[in-house]
Design an enzyme around this catalytic site. Structure first.
Site, mmCIF file in Angstrom:
data_model
loop_
_atom_site.group_PDB
_atom_site.id
_atom_site.type_symbol
_atom_site.label_atom_id
_atom_site.label_comp_id
_atom_site.label_asym_id
_atom_site.label_seq_id
_atom_site.Cartn_x
_atom_site.Cartn_y
_atom_site.Cartn_z
ATOM 1 N N TYR A 226 -69.251 -90.447 -84.598
ATOM 2 C CA TYR A 226 -70.044 -90.360 -83.372
ATOM 3 C C TYR A 226 -71.415 -89.754 -83.620
ATOM 4 O O TYR A 226 -71.719 -89.296 -84.716
ATOM 5 C CB TYR A 226 -69.279 -89.674 -82.237
ATOM 6 C CG TYR A 226 -68.927 -88.191 -82.366
ATOM 7 C CD1 TYR A 226 -69.349 -87.374 -83.380
ATOM 8 C CD2 TYR A 226 -68.101 -87.613 -81.390
ATOM 9 C CE1 TYR A 226 -69.000 -86.040 -83.453
ATOM 10 C CE2 TYR A 226 -67.747 -86.280 -81.443
ATOM 11 C CZ TYR A 226 -68.207 -85.501 -82.480
ATOM 12 O OH TYR A 226 -67.844 -84.174 -82.529
ATOM 13 N N GLU A 227 -72.288 -89.792 -82.589
ATOM 14 C CA GLU A 227 -73.677 -89.347 -82.681
ATOM 15 C C GLU A 227 -74.443 -90.133 -83.735
ATOM 16 O O GLU A 227 -75.286 -89.598 -84.439
ATOM 17 C CB GLU A 227 -73.776 -87.844 -83.005
ATOM 18 C CG GLU A 227 -73.152 -86.929 -81.983
ATOM 19 C CD GLU A 227 -74.010 -86.771 -80.739
ATOM 20 O OE1 GLU A 227 -75.167 -87.222 -80.752
ATOM 21 O OE2 GLU A 227 -73.506 -86.221 -79.744
ATOM 22 N N GLY A 228 -74.150 -91.438 -83.857
ATOM 23 C CA GLY A 228 -74.864 -92.243 -84.853
ATOM 24 C C GLY A 228 -74.045 -92.367 -86.117
ATOM 25 O O GLY A 228 -74.030 -91.455 -86.922
#
Lengths: 85, 127
Positions: B89-91
């Site tokens: 997550y978060e890229g």
């Protein structure tokens, strides 16, 4: 490429830490105490000594994988693109 | 020792990046662009390299304890599962890597790398 840059940057900042730790360690040694005695009792001395050992480990045993990543990138092999789906 | 060295290296990277954020946003105006440039390179590396290596450190932790480390008797198996989401997550890390090379290296005609190179000459400039 990102792994390679990460290793190099981490090592660079660790080297800055090692420089400070080495200076502090040298400062503790110049008093009339031997390194072994210093390490046996003084917690700060243990910290500085271990910091330099940690950075030594990073440079010699972790950083070489950045060189191998560089070689892999330079090989620039396109076999995944040439495989048939 | 590998876990210790990698953890300390990553902490140094994170703290320095946090310092760059402070200098970019609250430091002297003249240096603000330089620190923003450095941050543009540091942030994807902090995220992707940090999470990848963190997972590897957790994995090594379990490996060191052997069979019993794998069981719920120790908290390590929870660590490794909690850490795995970090690289997703978060890229996702693959996208972070593509963005680093595709956008960050080419933006401002390679200026970001030049700024980083100047920073890395710190030891030369000391003398």
């Amino acid at each position: 490429m990102l792994d390679m840059m990460g290793d190099v940057l981490c090592c660079f900042y660790l080297l800055k830490q090692a420089e400070t730790a080495q200076k502090k360690w040298k400062g503790m040694i110049t008093q009339t105490v031997s390194p072994e005695e210093l390490l046996a009792e003084n917690q700060d001395a243990q910290f500085y000594w271990n910091k330099v050992r940690t950075v030594e480990y990073y440079v010699w045993s972790v950083l070489p994988r950045a060189l191998s990543n560089a070689k892999t990138i330079k090989n620039a092999n396109l076999s995944p693109l040439n495989a048939c789906l | 020792m590998h876990m210790k060295a990698v953890t300390e290296g990553l902490r140094a990277l994170m703290y320095t990046s946090a310092w760059y954020i402070d200098m970019a946003n609250h430091g002297p105006e003249a240096n603000s662009e330089k620190y923003h440039d450095l941050l543009d390179l540091h942030i994807p590396i902090c995220k992707a390299f940090g999470t990848d290596q963190g997972f590897d450190v957790a994995r090594t932790g379990i490996q060191v304890l052997g069979g019993v480390g794998f069981t719920k008797h120790f908290p390590l198996e929870q660590n490794i599962r909690d850490q795995k989401i970090g690289s997703i997550y978060e890229g996702t890390n693959g996208i972070q890597a593509l963005d680093l090379v595709g956008r960050k290296f080419t933006s401002k005609k390679g200026q970001l790398l030049k700024v980083l190179e100047k920073e890395l000459c710190w030891f030369d400039n000391e003398k």
